[in-house]
Motif scaffolding. Sequence first.
Motif, PDB file in Angstrom:
ATOM      1  N   ASP A  43       0.828  -1.201   0.000  1.00 43.18           N
ATOM      2  CA  ASP A  43       0.000   0.000   0.000  1.00 43.18           C
ATOM      3  C   ASP A  43       0.866   1.256   0.000  1.00 43.18           C
ATOM      4  OD1 ASP A  43      -2.551  -1.347   0.189  1.00 43.18           O
ATOM      5  OD2 ASP A  43      -1.942  -1.878   2.225  1.00 43.18           O
ATOM      6  N   PRO A  44       0.379   2.320  -0.672  1.00 42.28           N
ATOM      7  CA  PRO A  44       1.141   3.575  -0.664  1.00 42.28           C
ATOM      8  C   PRO A  44       1.115   4.228   0.714  1.00 42.28           C
ATOM      9  CG  PRO A  44      -0.938   3.843  -1.834  1.00 42.28           C
ATOM     10  CD  PRO A  44      -0.826   2.396  -1.467  1.00 42.28           C
ATOM     11  N   TRP A  45       2.144   5.035   0.985  1.00 44.20           N
ATOM     12  CA  TRP A  45       2.303   5.737   2.251  1.00 44.20           C
ATOM     13  C   TRP A  45       2.488   7.214   1.983  1.00 44.20           C
ATOM     14  CZ3 TRP A  45       3.462   3.694   7.328  1.00 44.20           C
ATOM     15  CH2 TRP A  45       3.337   2.310   7.420  1.00 44.20           C
ATOM     16  N   ILE A  46       2.198   8.016   2.998  1.00 40.75           N
ATOM     17  CA  ILE A  46       2.572   9.431   2.966  1.00 40.75           C
ATOM     18  C   ILE A  46       3.392   9.696   4.222  1.00 40.75           C
ATOM     19  CG2 ILE A  46       0.376  10.138   4.007  1.00 40.75           C
ATOM     20  CD1 ILE A  46       0.818  12.816   2.461  1.00 40.75           C
ATOM     21  N   THR A  47       4.502  10.384   4.027  1.00 43.25           N
ATOM     22  CA  THR A  47       5.384  10.733   5.142  1.00 43.25           C
ATOM     23  C   THR A  47       5.588  12.235   5.131  1.00 43.25           C
ATOM     24  OG1 THR A  47       6.521   8.615   4.887  1.00 43.25           O
ATOM     25  CG2 THR A  47       7.609  10.283   6.221  1.00 43.25           C
ATOM     26  N   MET A  48       5.389  12.876   6.286  1.00 45.95           N
ATOM     27  CA  MET A  48       5.528  14.327   6.421  1.00 45.95           C
ATOM     28  C   MET A  48       6.694  14.613   7.354  1.00 45.95           C
ATOM     29  SD  MET A  48       4.114  17.412   5.830  1.00 45.95           S
ATOM     30  CE  MET A  48       2.414  17.135   5.463  1.00 45.95           C
ATOM     31  N   TYR A  49       7.616  15.454   6.891  1.00 46.54           N
ATOM     32  CA  TYR A  49       8.788  15.826   7.674  1.00 46.54           C
ATOM     33  C   TYR A  49       8.755  17.316   8.011  1.00 46.54           C
ATOM     34  CZ  TYR A  49      10.915  11.490   5.948  1.00 46.54           C
ATOM     35  OH  TYR A  49      11.185  10.190   5.645  1.00 46.54           O
ATOM     36  N   THR A  50       9.430  17.689   9.102  1.00 44.69           N
ATOM     37  CA  THR A  50       9.636  19.083   9.474  1.00 44.69           C
ATOM     38  C   THR A  50      11.130  19.306   9.645  1.00 44.69           C
ATOM     39  OG1 THR A  50       7.522  19.208  10.636  1.00 44.69           O
ATOM     40  CG2 THR A  50       9.166  20.849  11.223  1.00 44.69           C
ATOM     41  N   LEU A  51      11.628  20.401   9.060  1.00 41.76           N
ATOM     42  CA  LEU A  51      13.037  20.761   9.208  1.00 41.76           C
ATOM     43  C   LEU A  51      13.202  21.501  10.525  1.00 41.76           C
ATOM     44  CD1 LEU A  51      15.849  20.764   7.934  1.00 41.76           C
ATOM     45  CD2 LEU A  51      15.239  22.910   6.796  1.00 41.76           C
ATOM     46  N   CYS A  52      14.077  20.985  11.399  1.00 40.11           N
ATOM     47  CA  CYS A  52      14.240  21.533  12.744  1.00 40.11           C
ATOM     48  C   CYS A  52      15.672  22.003  12.961  1.00 40.11           C
ATOM     49  CB  CYS A  52      13.925  20.468  13.793  1.00 40.11           C
ATOM     50  SG  CYS A  52      12.280  19.802  13.644  1.00 40.11           S
ATOM     51  N   SER A  53      15.788  23.064  13.726  1.00 41.57           N
ATOM     52  CA  SER A  53      17.096  23.625  14.048  1.00 41.57           C
ATOM     53  C   SER A  53      17.474  23.270  15.482  1.00 41.57           C
ATOM     54  CB  SER A  53      17.039  25.151  13.899  1.00 41.57           C
ATOM     55  OG  SER A  53      18.174  25.746  14.470  1.00 41.57           O
ATOM     56  N   ASP A  54      18.732  22.885  15.673  1.00 39.23           N
ATOM     57  CA  ASP A  54      19.266  22.671  17.014  1.00 39.23           C
ATOM     58  C   ASP A  54      20.095  23.915  17.338  1.00 39.23           C
ATOM     59  OD1 ASP A  54      20.648  22.030  19.315  1.00 39.23           O
ATOM     60  OD2 ASP A  54      21.125  19.998  18.656  1.00 39.23           O
ATOM     61  N   GLU A  55      19.553  24.787  18.188  1.00 43.19           N
ATOM     62  CA  GLU A  55      20.206  26.067  18.477  1.00 43.19           C
ATOM     63  C   GLU A  55      21.579  25.897  19.129  1.00 43.19           C
ATOM     64  OE1 GLU A  55      17.607  28.722  20.535  1.00 43.19           O
ATOM     65  OE2 GLU A  55      15.979  28.393  19.093  1.00 43.19           O
ATOM     66  N   ARG A  56      21.758  24.856  19.921  1.00 37.62           N
ATOM     67  CA  ARG A  56      23.050  24.649  20.586  1.00 37.62           C
ATOM     68  C   ARG A  56      24.147  24.310  19.597  1.00 37.62           C
ATOM     69  NH1 ARG A  56      21.658  20.224  24.338  1.00 37.62           N
ATOM     70  NH2 ARG A  56      19.519  20.486  23.702  1.00 37.62           N
TER      71      ARG A  56
END
Length: 118
Positions: free
Chosen positions: A10-23
């Motif tokens: 079955d097909p899938w959908i994947t959602m990503y978020t670009l995150c910053s590590d301030e340290r």
Amino acid sequence: MVRRHGQGNDPWITMYTLCSDERSGSWSWRIEHEVSFKDIWCHQTYEASGLPKKCPKLACVDPFDPDNVYFFLQGFILSLDLSSWSLQKHARFNVKKPTRKHMSSRFVLACELPVAPS
């Protein structure tokens, strides 16, 4: 439990978020959603719609609610909530037999519509 993209047929959908590590000053991608369309198709809201259980084409991500994603499916545009796997809305196109050209995100304007005064 972490779902793995690609399990089964079955097909899938994947959602990503670009995150910053301030340290560290580095950036990384975080998975927000990873959902099989099989789970969406089995949801009561999708089954009640009568829409076909076919892989849709991505139209756009709602800029004000990234859990809400819009897809083209044959002569319909539909909205899915990836956090609940539910169909939110669906509507028929005004184009009788949309070509692949018209089922493209460049024909979708993702914006908030003004509310008419009462």
